[in-house]
Design a protein around this motif. Structure first.
Motif, PDB file in Angstrom:
ATOM      1  N   GLU A   1       0.543  -0.987  -0.590  1.00 31.88           N
ATOM      2  CA  GLU A   1       0.398   0.019  -0.088  1.00 31.88           C
ATOM      3  C   GLU A   1       0.801   1.258  -0.128  1.00 31.88           C
ATOM      4  O   GLU A   1       0.176   2.127  -0.076  1.00 31.88           O
ATOM      5  CB  GLU A   1      -0.855  -0.281   1.231  1.00 31.88           C
ATOM      6  N   ASP A   2       2.121   1.421   0.528  1.00 29.21           N
ATOM      7  CA  ASP A   2       3.250   2.309   0.406  1.00 29.21           C
ATOM      8  C   ASP A   2       3.501   2.199  -0.608  1.00 29.21           C
ATOM      9  O   ASP A   2       4.378   3.396  -0.884  1.00 29.21           O
ATOM     10  CB  ASP A   2       3.820   2.237   1.517  1.00 29.21           C
ATOM     11  N   GLY A   3       3.456   2.261  -1.562  1.00 24.07           N
ATOM     12  CA  GLY A   3       4.451   2.021  -3.137  1.00 24.07           C
ATOM     13  C   GLY A   3       5.411   1.201  -3.309  1.00 24.07           C
ATOM     14  O   GLY A   3       5.897   0.784  -3.962  1.00 24.07           O
ATOM     15  N   ASN A   4       6.016   0.664  -2.029  1.00 22.82           N
ATOM     16  CA  ASN A   4       6.940   0.333  -2.316  1.00 22.82           C
ATOM     17  C   ASN A   4       6.749  -1.708  -2.331  1.00 22.82           C
ATOM     18  O   ASN A   4       5.325  -2.247  -1.973  1.00 22.82           O
ATOM     19  CB  ASN A   4       7.855  -0.199  -0.723  1.00 22.82           C
ATOM     20  N   THR A   5       7.841  -2.069  -2.769  1.00 16.86           N
ATOM     21  CA  THR A   5       7.736  -3.527  -3.479  1.00 16.86           C
ATOM     22  C   THR A   5       8.592  -4.400  -2.510  1.00 16.86           C
ATOM     23  O   THR A   5       9.872  -3.626  -1.827  1.00 16.86           O
ATOM     24  CB  THR A   5       8.530  -4.008  -4.624  1.00 16.86           C
ATOM     25  N   TYR A   6       7.418  -5.131  -2.011  1.00 16.37           N
ATOM     26  CA  TYR A   6       8.691  -6.326  -0.334  1.00 16.37           C
ATOM     27  C   TYR A   6       8.465  -8.095  -0.685  1.00 16.37           C
ATOM     28  O   TYR A   6       7.119  -8.364  -1.977  1.00 16.37           O
ATOM     29  CB  TYR A   6       7.977  -6.000   0.858  1.00 16.37           C
ATOM     30  N   PRO A   7       9.267  -8.745   0.247  1.00 17.10           N
ATOM     31  CA  PRO A   7       8.885 -10.044  -0.990  1.00 17.10           C
ATOM     32  C   PRO A   7       7.337 -10.677  -0.294  1.00 17.10           C
ATOM     33  O   PRO A   7       6.902  -9.853   0.445  1.00 17.10           O
ATOM     34  CB  PRO A   7      10.177 -10.658   0.105  1.00 17.10           C
ATOM     35  N   LEU A   8       6.633 -11.151  -0.779  1.00 20.13           N
ATOM     36  CA  LEU A   8       5.326 -11.857  -0.160  1.00 20.13           C
ATOM     37  C   LEU A   8       5.788 -13.758  -0.146  1.00 20.13           C
ATOM     38  O   LEU A   8       6.428 -14.180  -0.692  1.00 20.13           O
ATOM     39  CB  LEU A   8       4.323 -12.479  -1.829  1.00 20.13           C
ATOM     40  N   ILE A   9       5.012 -13.682   1.644  1.00 21.93           N
ATOM     41  CA  ILE A   9       5.206 -15.425   2.025  1.00 21.93           C
ATOM     42  C   ILE A   9       3.766 -15.343   1.955  1.00 21.93           C
ATOM     43  O   ILE A   9       2.919 -15.256   2.352  1.00 21.93           O
ATOM     44  CB  ILE A   9       6.152 -15.349   2.918  1.00 21.93           C
ATOM     45  N   ARG A  10       3.358 -16.905   0.782  1.00 21.66           N
ATOM     46  CA  ARG A  10       1.984 -17.459   1.232  1.00 21.66           C
ATOM     47  C   ARG A  10       2.281 -18.110   2.311  1.00 21.66           C
ATOM     48  O   ARG A  10       3.328 -19.124   2.088  1.00 21.66           O
ATOM     49  CB  ARG A  10       1.826 -17.494  -0.031  1.00 21.66           C
ATOM     50  N   VAL A  11       1.085 -17.860   3.040  1.00 21.66           N
ATOM     51  CA  VAL A  11       1.100 -18.651   3.706  1.00 21.66           C
ATOM     52  C   VAL A  11      -0.092 -19.339   3.777  1.00 21.66           C
ATOM     53  O   VAL A  11      -1.436 -19.112   3.604  1.00 21.66           O
ATOM     54  CB  VAL A  11       1.330 -17.991   5.956  1.00 21.66           C
ATOM     55  N   GLU A  12      -0.213 -20.985   4.480  1.00 17.45           N
ATOM     56  CA  GLU A  12      -1.861 -21.431   4.707  1.00 17.45           C
ATOM     57  C   GLU A  12      -3.207 -21.358   5.132  1.00 17.45           C
ATOM     58  O   GLU A  12      -4.156 -21.352   5.339  1.00 17.45           O
ATOM     59  CB  GLU A  12      -1.258 -22.802   4.679  1.00 17.45           C
ATOM     60  N   ILE A  13      -2.787 -20.599   6.229  1.00 16.39           N
ATOM     61  CA  ILE A  13      -3.826 -20.141   7.672  1.00 16.39           C
ATOM     62  C   ILE A  13      -3.353 -18.618   8.429  1.00 16.39           C
ATOM     63  O   ILE A  13      -1.859 -18.365   8.768  1.00 16.39           O
ATOM     64  CB  ILE A  13      -4.172 -21.664   8.980  1.00 16.39           C
ATOM     65  N   SER A  14      -4.202 -17.853   8.678  1.00 15.85           N
ATOM     66  CA  SER A  14      -4.004 -16.531   8.866  1.00 15.85           C
ATOM     67  C   SER A  14      -4.468 -16.542  10.548  1.00 15.85           C
ATOM     68  O   SER A  14      -5.722 -17.417  10.202  1.00 15.85           O
ATOM     69  CB  SER A  14      -3.529 -15.980   8.044  1.00 15.85           C
ATOM     70  N   SER A  15      -4.733 -15.274  11.334  1.00 13.00           N
ATOM     71  CA  SER A  15      -5.761 -15.019  12.040  1.00 13.00           C
ATOM     72  C   SER A  15      -6.797 -14.769  11.144  1.00 13.00           C
ATOM     73  O   SER A  15      -8.099 -14.781  11.903  1.00 13.00           O
ATOM     74  CB  SER A  15      -5.382 -13.529  12.849  1.00 13.00           C
ATOM     75  N   ASP A  16      -7.146 -14.751   9.596  1.00 12.66           N
ATOM     76  CA  ASP A  16      -7.816 -14.133   8.855  1.00 12.66           C
ATOM     77  C   ASP A  16      -8.955 -16.039   9.202  1.00 12.66           C
ATOM     78  O   ASP A  16     -10.179 -15.435   8.487  1.00 12.66           O
ATOM     79  CB  ASP A  16      -8.219 -13.249   8.116  1.00 12.66           C
ATOM     80  N   SER A  17      -8.071 -16.687   8.988  1.00 13.98           N
ATOM     81  CA  SER A  17      -9.451 -17.812   8.723  1.00 13.98           C
ATOM     82  C   SER A  17      -8.914 -18.757   9.620  1.00 13.98           C
ATOM     83  O   SER A  17      -9.925 -20.041   9.487  1.00 13.98           O
ATOM     84  CB  SER A  17      -8.359 -19.087   7.391  1.00 13.98           C
TER      85      SER A  17
END
Length: 83
Positions: A38-54
């Protein structure tokens, strides 16, 4: 702290695979995949199977077992009674 023995912490974006929820945190883990945050910068992306959202605990969909039923089953199985 000793110099040169601690891992390098950097900002990464974690994405919940099941819901698409994303959050940024610090981590020593890296990734070849990146995402623009959202701040316009590029960051590494790590996909996780479960988080607090699920996770069922955080979503309120967790099933609770009744402790009194477990105690009754135990007492029946081992022949204990309250007499």
């Amino acid at each position: 702290m000793k110099q040169g023995i601690h891992p390098d912490y950097h900002k990464v974006v974690f994405q919940d695979s099941s819901t698409g929820y994303k959050f940024m945190s610090s981590s020593t883990k890296g990734s070849d995949e990146t995402i623009e945050w959202e701040d316009g910068n590029t960051y590494p992306l790590i996909r996780v199977e479960i988080s607090s959202d699920s996770h069922p605990f955080y979503t309120g969909k967790q099933k609770f077992t009744q402790a009194d039923g477990a105690v009754d089953r135990f007492n029946k199985k081992y022949g204990l009674s309250n007499n």
